[in-house]
Each structure stands twice: as C-alpha cells, then as structure tokens.
Design a protein around this motif. Structure first.
Motif, PDB file in Angstrom:
ATOM      1  N   LEU A  15       0.864  -1.174   0.000  1.00 51.62           N
ATOM      2  CA  LEU A  15       0.000   0.000   0.000  1.00 51.62           C
ATOM      3  C   LEU A  15       0.898   1.221   0.000  1.00 51.62           C
ATOM      4  CD1 LEU A  15      -2.598  -1.072   2.690  1.00 51.62           C
ATOM      5  CD2 LEU A  15      -2.936  -1.013   0.220  1.00 51.62           C
ATOM      6  N   LYS A  16       0.619   2.153  -0.882  1.00 54.83           N
ATOM      7  CA  LYS A  16       1.528   3.281  -1.068  1.00 54.83           C
ATOM      8  C   LYS A  16       1.847   4.007   0.233  1.00 54.83           C
ATOM      9  CE  LYS A  16       2.530   7.085  -4.106  1.00 54.83           C
ATOM     10  NZ  LYS A  16       2.150   7.837  -5.270  1.00 54.83           N
ATOM     11  N   GLY A  17       0.869   4.256   1.057  1.00 56.44           N
ATOM     12  CA  GLY A  17       1.108   4.978   2.305  1.00 56.44           C
ATOM     13  C   GLY A  17       2.007   4.222   3.273  1.00 56.44           C
ATOM     14  N   LEU A  18       1.977   2.912   3.205  1.00 56.04           N
ATOM     15  CA  LEU A  18       2.844   2.101   4.056  1.00 56.04           C
ATOM     16  C   LEU A  18       4.199   1.861   3.406  1.00 56.04           C
ATOM     17  CD1 LEU A  18       0.351  -0.667   5.265  1.00 56.04           C
ATOM     18  CD2 LEU A  18       1.165   1.309   6.547  1.00 56.04           C
ATOM     19  N   ARG A  19       4.171   1.625   2.117  1.00 55.50           N
ATOM     20  CA  ARG A  19       5.377   1.250   1.388  1.00 55.50           C
ATOM     21  C   ARG A  19       6.382   2.387   1.266  1.00 55.50           C
ATOM     22  NH1 ARG A  19       3.788  -0.195  -4.274  1.00 55.50           N
ATOM     23  NH2 ARG A  19       4.042   2.025  -4.605  1.00 55.50           N
ATOM     24  N   THR A  20       5.912   3.604   1.025  1.00 60.25           N
ATOM     25  CA  THR A  20       6.799   4.726   0.713  1.00 60.25           C
ATOM     26  C   THR A  20       7.861   5.000   1.777  1.00 60.25           C
ATOM     27  OG1 THR A  20       5.093   5.687  -0.681  1.00 60.25           O
ATOM     28  CG2 THR A  20       6.856   7.155   0.037  1.00 60.25           C
ATOM     29  N   PRO A  21       7.510   5.184   3.059  1.00 55.75           N
ATOM     30  CA  PRO A  21       8.577   5.468   4.030  1.00 55.75           C
ATOM     31  C   PRO A  21       9.529   4.286   4.227  1.00 55.75           C
ATOM     32  CG  PRO A  21       6.472   5.287   5.154  1.00 55.75           C
ATOM     33  CD  PRO A  21       6.191   5.257   3.681  1.00 55.75           C
ATOM     34  N   ILE A  22       9.019   3.075   4.089  1.00 52.25           N
ATOM     35  CA  ILE A  22       9.870   1.897   4.259  1.00 52.25           C
ATOM     36  C   ILE A  22      10.889   1.822   3.130  1.00 52.25           C
ATOM     37  CG2 ILE A  22       9.899  -0.615   4.528  1.00 52.25           C
ATOM     38  CD1 ILE A  22       8.339   1.221   6.711  1.00 52.25           C
ATOM     39  N   GLN A  23      10.440   2.092   1.905  1.00 50.21           N
ATOM     40  CA  GLN A  23      11.353   2.108   0.765  1.00 50.21           C
ATOM     41  C   GLN A  23      12.338   3.266   0.870  1.00 50.21           C
ATOM     42  OE1 GLN A  23       8.437   2.015  -2.499  1.00 50.21           O
ATOM     43  NE2 GLN A  23       9.617   0.285  -3.284  1.00 50.21           N
ATOM     44  N   THR A  24      11.843   4.436   1.182  1.00 48.31           N
ATOM     45  CA  THR A  24      12.689   5.623   1.255  1.00 48.31           C
ATOM     46  C   THR A  24      13.778   5.472   2.311  1.00 48.31           C
ATOM     47  OG1 THR A  24      10.844   7.017   0.538  1.00 48.31           O
ATOM     48  CG2 THR A  24      12.684   8.126   1.643  1.00 48.31           C
ATOM     49  N   ASP A  25      13.388   5.005   3.491  1.00 45.68           N
ATOM     50  CA  ASP A  25      14.327   4.880   4.604  1.00 45.68           C
ATOM     51  C   ASP A  25      15.086   3.549   4.589  1.00 45.68           C
ATOM     52  OD1 ASP A  25      13.308   7.316   5.483  1.00 45.68           O
ATOM     53  OD2 ASP A  25      11.890   6.369   6.855  1.00 45.68           O
ATOM     54  N   GLN A  26      14.654   2.624   3.755  1.00 43.30           N
ATOM     55  CA  GLN A  26      15.233   1.270   3.698  1.00 43.30           C
ATOM     56  C   GLN A  26      15.249   0.622   5.080  1.00 43.30           C
ATOM     57  OE1 GLN A  26      18.969   1.374   1.604  1.00 43.30           O
ATOM     58  NE2 GLN A  26      18.054   2.208  -0.233  1.00 43.30           N
ATOM     59  N   THR A  27      14.054   0.577   5.677  1.00 42.23           N
ATOM     60  CA  THR A  27      13.923   0.064   7.039  1.00 42.23           C
ATOM     61  C   THR A  27      13.130  -1.239   7.119  1.00 42.23           C
ATOM     62  OG1 THR A  27      12.000   1.498   7.299  1.00 42.23           O
ATOM     63  CG2 THR A  27      14.112   2.337   8.111  1.00 42.23           C
ATOM     64  N   GLY A  28      12.876  -1.838   5.979  1.00 40.83           N
ATOM     65  CA  GLY A  28      12.132  -3.085   5.970  1.00 40.83           C
ATOM     66  C   GLY A  28      11.807  -3.490   4.549  1.00 40.83           C
ATOM     67  N   ILE A  29      10.815  -4.341   4.437  1.00 42.19           N
ATOM     68  CA  ILE A  29      10.433  -4.924   3.152  1.00 42.19           C
ATOM     69  C   ILE A  29       8.939  -4.753   2.960  1.00 42.19           C
ATOM     70  CG2 ILE A  29      10.227  -7.130   1.922  1.00 42.19           C
ATOM     71  CD1 ILE A  29      12.803  -7.985   3.301  1.00 42.19           C
ATOM     72  N   TRP A  30       8.538  -4.511   1.726  1.00 43.80           N
ATOM     73  CA  TRP A  30       7.114  -4.496   1.416  1.00 43.80           C
ATOM     74  C   TRP A  30       6.824  -5.698   0.534  1.00 43.80           C
ATOM     75  CZ3 TRP A  30       5.594  -4.144  -3.664  1.00 43.80           C
ATOM     76  CH2 TRP A  30       6.536  -3.697  -4.573  1.00 43.80           C
ATOM     77  N   CYS A  31       5.602  -6.197   0.624  1.00 43.95           N
ATOM     78  CA  CYS A  31       5.219  -7.373  -0.146  1.00 43.95           C
ATOM     79  C   CYS A  31       3.754  -7.267  -0.549  1.00 43.95           C
ATOM     80  CB  CYS A  31       5.463  -8.640   0.657  1.00 43.95           C
ATOM     81  SG  CYS A  31       4.463  -8.747   2.147  1.00 43.95           S
ATOM     82  N   GLN A  32       3.368  -8.138  -1.447  1.00 44.92           N
ATOM     83  CA  GLN A  32       1.964  -8.229  -1.828  1.00 44.92           C
ATOM     84  C   GLN A  32       1.200  -8.918  -0.706  1.00 44.92           C
ATOM     85  OE1 GLN A  32       2.186 -10.466  -5.435  1.00 44.92           O
ATOM     86  NE2 GLN A  32       2.649  -8.676  -6.674  1.00 44.92           N
ATOM     87  N   LYS A  33      -0.100  -8.689  -0.683  1.00 50.22           N
ATOM     88  CA  LYS A  33      -0.932  -9.308   0.358  1.00 50.22           C
ATOM     89  C   LYS A  33      -1.304 -10.732  -0.049  1.00 50.22           C
ATOM     90  CE  LYS A  33      -3.854  -5.834   0.496  1.00 50.22           C
ATOM     91  NZ  LYS A  33      -5.042  -5.054   0.862  1.00 50.22           N
ATOM     92  N   LYS A  34      -0.279 -11.543  -0.254  1.00 46.42           N
ATOM     93  CA  LYS A  34      -0.466 -12.949  -0.612  1.00 46.42           C
ATOM     94  C   LYS A  34       0.426 -13.774   0.315  1.00 46.42           C
ATOM     95  CE  LYS A  34      -1.482 -11.932  -5.407  1.00 46.42           C
ATOM     96  NZ  LYS A  34      -1.137 -12.147  -6.796  1.00 46.42           N
ATOM     97  N   PRO A  35      -0.058 -14.929   0.762  1.00 43.71           N
ATOM     98  CA  PRO A  35       0.706 -15.717   1.735  1.00 43.71           C
ATOM     99  C   PRO A  35       2.147 -16.014   1.308  1.00 43.71           C
ATOM    100  CG  PRO A  35      -1.504 -16.592   1.535  1.00 43.71           C
ATOM    101  CD  PRO A  35      -1.362 -15.534   0.480  1.00 43.71           C
ATOM    102  N   LEU A  36       2.378 -16.386   0.073  1.00 44.90           N
ATOM    103  CA  LEU A  36       3.732 -16.709  -0.362  1.00 44.90           C
ATOM    104  C   LEU A  36       4.633 -15.480  -0.337  1.00 44.90           C
ATOM    105  CD1 LEU A  36       5.660 -18.881  -1.307  1.00 44.90           C
ATOM    106  CD2 LEU A  36       4.912 -18.445  -3.658  1.00 44.90           C
ATOM    107  N   SER A  37       4.100 -14.338  -0.750  1.00 45.65           N
ATOM    108  CA  SER A  37       4.868 -13.094  -0.743  1.00 45.65           C
ATOM    109  C   SER A  37       5.211 -12.680   0.692  1.00 45.65           C
ATOM    110  CB  SER A  37       4.080 -11.991  -1.444  1.00 45.65           C
ATOM    111  OG  SER A  37       4.810 -10.792  -1.478  1.00 45.65           O
ATOM    112  N   ILE A  38       4.267 -12.828   1.592  1.00 44.35           N
ATOM    113  CA  ILE A  38       4.502 -12.496   3.007  1.00 44.35           C
ATOM    114  C   ILE A  38       5.572 -13.426   3.591  1.00 44.35           C
ATOM    115  CG2 ILE A  38       3.459 -12.465   5.320  1.00 44.35           C
ATOM    116  CD1 ILE A  38       0.806 -11.633   3.864  1.00 44.35           C
ATOM    117  N   ALA A  39       5.479 -14.718   3.278  1.00 41.45           N
ATOM    118  CA  ALA A  39       6.467 -15.678   3.782  1.00 41.45           C
ATOM    119  C   ALA A  39       7.861 -15.340   3.267  1.00 41.45           C
ATOM    120  CB  ALA A  39       6.073 -17.096   3.368  1.00 41.45           C
ATOM    121  N   LYS A  40       7.976 -14.996   1.991  1.00 38.10           N
ATOM    122  CA  LYS A  40       9.277 -14.629   1.424  1.00 38.10           C
ATOM    123  C   LYS A  40       9.809 -13.355   2.071  1.00 38.10           C
ATOM    124  CE  LYS A  40       8.773 -16.799  -3.104  1.00 38.10           C
ATOM    125  NZ  LYS A  40       8.655 -16.574  -4.555  1.00 38.10           N
TER     126      LYS A  40
END
Length: 84
Positions: A15-40
C-alpha cells in the motif's frame, strides 16, 4: 511508524502509504498481500545481514518521525499559511 521507535524492521503490504517510508528509509520490506509473498518477505527480513542493515537505517531515520518533529513541521506549515 511505531516500529521506528523500537528499532524493529518492518514488513508491510503493498500500500503506497505504508510502502513509501519503508522504501525511502530502507527500514524493511514491502510485499503483496499474498501468503507466499509475506512468507518470502519474512524470510528475507530474518536474514542477519538484512536485520543489521534495517536496524541501522531505523536508527538513522527515526528522529524525523518523532512527535516533536511532526509538531515543528505543523507549526511551520501554519505560520507559512498565515503569511500568505
């Protein structure tokens, strides 16, 4: 995000509002809302080199999300609007 205060790497959905600061600050990972993507995403976050990188980036960037910084920015915004 509250995780910044606790220096905890983040896994967020695509979700853009969640993903943007995480990408900008490189403080974590964003994924699709699918079980395999979350597990990875979780597997990737738990790799030691990623944990160290994310925690370092969290320490560097968390001050910009403090309430005092928010209030200072808000006051500056209001003062600029009044001057218009």
């Amino acid at each position: 995000p509250l995780a910044y205060f606790y220096t905890t790497p983040l896994l967020v959905s695509d979700l853009k509002g969640l993903r943007t600061p995480i990408q900008t600050d490189q403080t974590g990972i964003w994924c699709q809302k699918k079980p395999l993507s979350i597990a990875k995403g979780l597997a990737s976050i738990l790799q030691e080199e990623n944990i160290l990188k994310f925690k370092s980036n969290l320490s560097k960037s968390r001050n910009k999300y403090r309430w005092s910084a928010f209030v200072e920015n808000w006051i500056q915004f209001i003062e600029n609007e009044i001057k218009k």
